[in-house]
Design a protein around this motif. Structure first.
Motif, short mmCIF file in Angstrom:
data_model
loop_
_atom_site.label_atom_id
_atom_site.label_comp_id
_atom_site.label_asym_id
_atom_site.label_seq_id
_atom_site.Cartn_x
_atom_site.Cartn_y
_atom_site.Cartn_z
N ASN A 259 -35.34 -13.62 -81.09
CA ASN A 259 -36.51 -13.67 -80.21
C ASN A 259 -36.25 -14.61 -79.03
N ILE A 260 -36.49 -14.10 -77.85
CA ILE A 260 -36.27 -14.92 -76.64
C ILE A 260 -37.59 -15.07 -75.89
N LEU B 274 -33.05 -7.62 -79.73
CA LEU B 274 -33.80 -8.68 -79.03
C LEU B 274 -35.28 -8.33 -78.89
N GLN B 275 -36.09 -9.35 -79.07
CA GLN B 275 -37.50 -9.27 -78.72
C GLN B 275 -37.66 -10.29 -77.59
N ILE B 276 -38.01 -9.80 -76.41
CA ILE B 276 -38.10 -10.71 -75.26
C ILE B 276 -39.56 -10.89 -74.87
N TRP C 218 -41.90 -19.10 -82.57
CA TRP C 218 -41.40 -17.72 -82.61
C TRP C 218 -39.98 -17.60 -82.03
N ALA C 219 -39.69 -18.48 -81.09
CA ALA C 219 -38.45 -18.31 -80.31
C ALA C 219 -37.19 -18.75 -81.04
N ASP C 220 -36.14 -17.92 -80.87
CA ASP C 220 -34.79 -18.33 -81.30
C ASP C 220 -34.03 -18.89 -80.10
N ALA C 221 -34.58 -18.68 -78.91
CA ALA C 221 -33.94 -19.19 -77.70
C ALA C 221 -34.93 -19.12 -76.54
N PHE C 222 -34.70 -19.97 -75.54
CA PHE C 222 -35.61 -20.01 -74.38
C PHE C 222 -34.86 -19.85 -73.07
N CYS D 249 -27.48 -15.02 -76.31
CA CYS D 249 -27.10 -14.38 -77.59
C CYS D 249 -25.92 -15.12 -78.22
N ARG D 250 -24.95 -15.50 -77.41
CA ARG D 250 -23.78 -16.24 -77.93
C ARG D 250 -24.22 -17.56 -78.57
#
Ligand SMILES: Nc1nc2c(ncn2[C@@H]2O[C@H](COP(=O)(O)OP(=O)(O)OP(=O)(O)O)[C@@H](O)[C@H]2O)c(=O)[nH]1
Length: 219
Positions: free
Chosen positions: A15-16, A63-65, A84-88, A172-173
């Motif tokens: 999730n981004i 991905l869920q953006i 919720w986020a795995d990354a920002f 993603c990396r």
């Protein structure tokens, strides 16, 4: 061999969340990434979640953006968005100093309030095609990102599709690295010898804390 092929195509969910001030290009970046198109005008202030499957270094990511509506204050950031986020992606416009100031506040806030200190954050200067209207230098923006141990990238949603893909691929990396570390730690914790060691360490820490408290309370 078969195992390897299975591993390469395993889909990872990620999730981004994009944060940024009004009009910095959050929707343009998301739509450009997913559809390869730059449309130009988007419904402002609409929060939406887009799904997209991408391949990065042989790994598929589902991905869920989340393209959030614009924010001006850190109090506009919702707790569930952080969880919720795995990354920002913290986005600002390279032509708009106000959006840069807001993005700095968001960067500080997200870095200290994210679910896990390892959750990846990329600081993103968009609209780099507008060279003559640029007001924030690469040096200034990368200095801000460095001070939060984050990566800094520049994009143009309108002119450079490859740059937009690169920004999402970098996220993603970083997600992949964090997930690997989490998995390793989880496996380690399942080993009784390690669990025992950690238990002993925690007991010693508790004992030290109790001793320190009893000493300071009698002073
Ligand atoms: N020149 C140029 N214009 C851009 C770029 N990205 C976005 N824009 C323009 O900037 C304006 C705002 O873009 P949006 O994608 O709606 O920005 P947003 O951050 O989603 O805006 P809000 O939803 O209001 O927060 C639009 O007119 C876009 O066409 C870019 O890289 N270069």
């Amino acid at each position: 061999m078969e195992d390897k092929a299975k591993h390469a195509s395993a889909i990872k969910d990620a999730n981004i969340v994009l944060f940024g001030a009004k009009g910095v290009g959050k929707t343009a970046l998301t739509v450009r990434y997913i559809t390869k198109r730059f449309i130009g005008d988007y419904d402002p202030d609409m929060e939406a979640i887009y799904s997209h499957i991408c391949l990065v270094d042989g790994k598929q990511f589902n991905l869920q953006i989340m393209d959030t509506g614009w924010q001006t204050e850190t109090s506009d950031i919702k707790e569930d968005q952080l969880q919720w986020a795995d990354a920002f992606l913290i986005v600002f416009s390279l032509t708009d100093r106000f959006s840069f100031d807001i993005a700095q506040g968001f960067l500080t806030y997200v870095c200290s309030n994210r679910e896990d200190v390892r959750t990846p954050v990329i600081f993103l200067g968009n609209k780099c095609d507008l060279i003559h209207r640029r007001t924030i230098s690469e040096k200034e923006a990368s200095h801000v990102a460095d001070s939060h141990s984050c990566q800094y990238l520049e994009t143009s949603a309108s002119e450079n599709y490859a740059g937009v893909v690169h920004a999402f691929a970098e996220l993603c990396r970083q997600i992949k690295v964090v997930n690997k570390k989490k998995e390793k730690l989880k496996k380690l914790m399942q080993k009784p010898s390690v669990a025992k060691k950690l238990q002993i360490r925690q007991s010693l820490r508790n004992f030290a804390e109790r001793t320190w408290r009893s000493r300071t309370s009698t002073v």
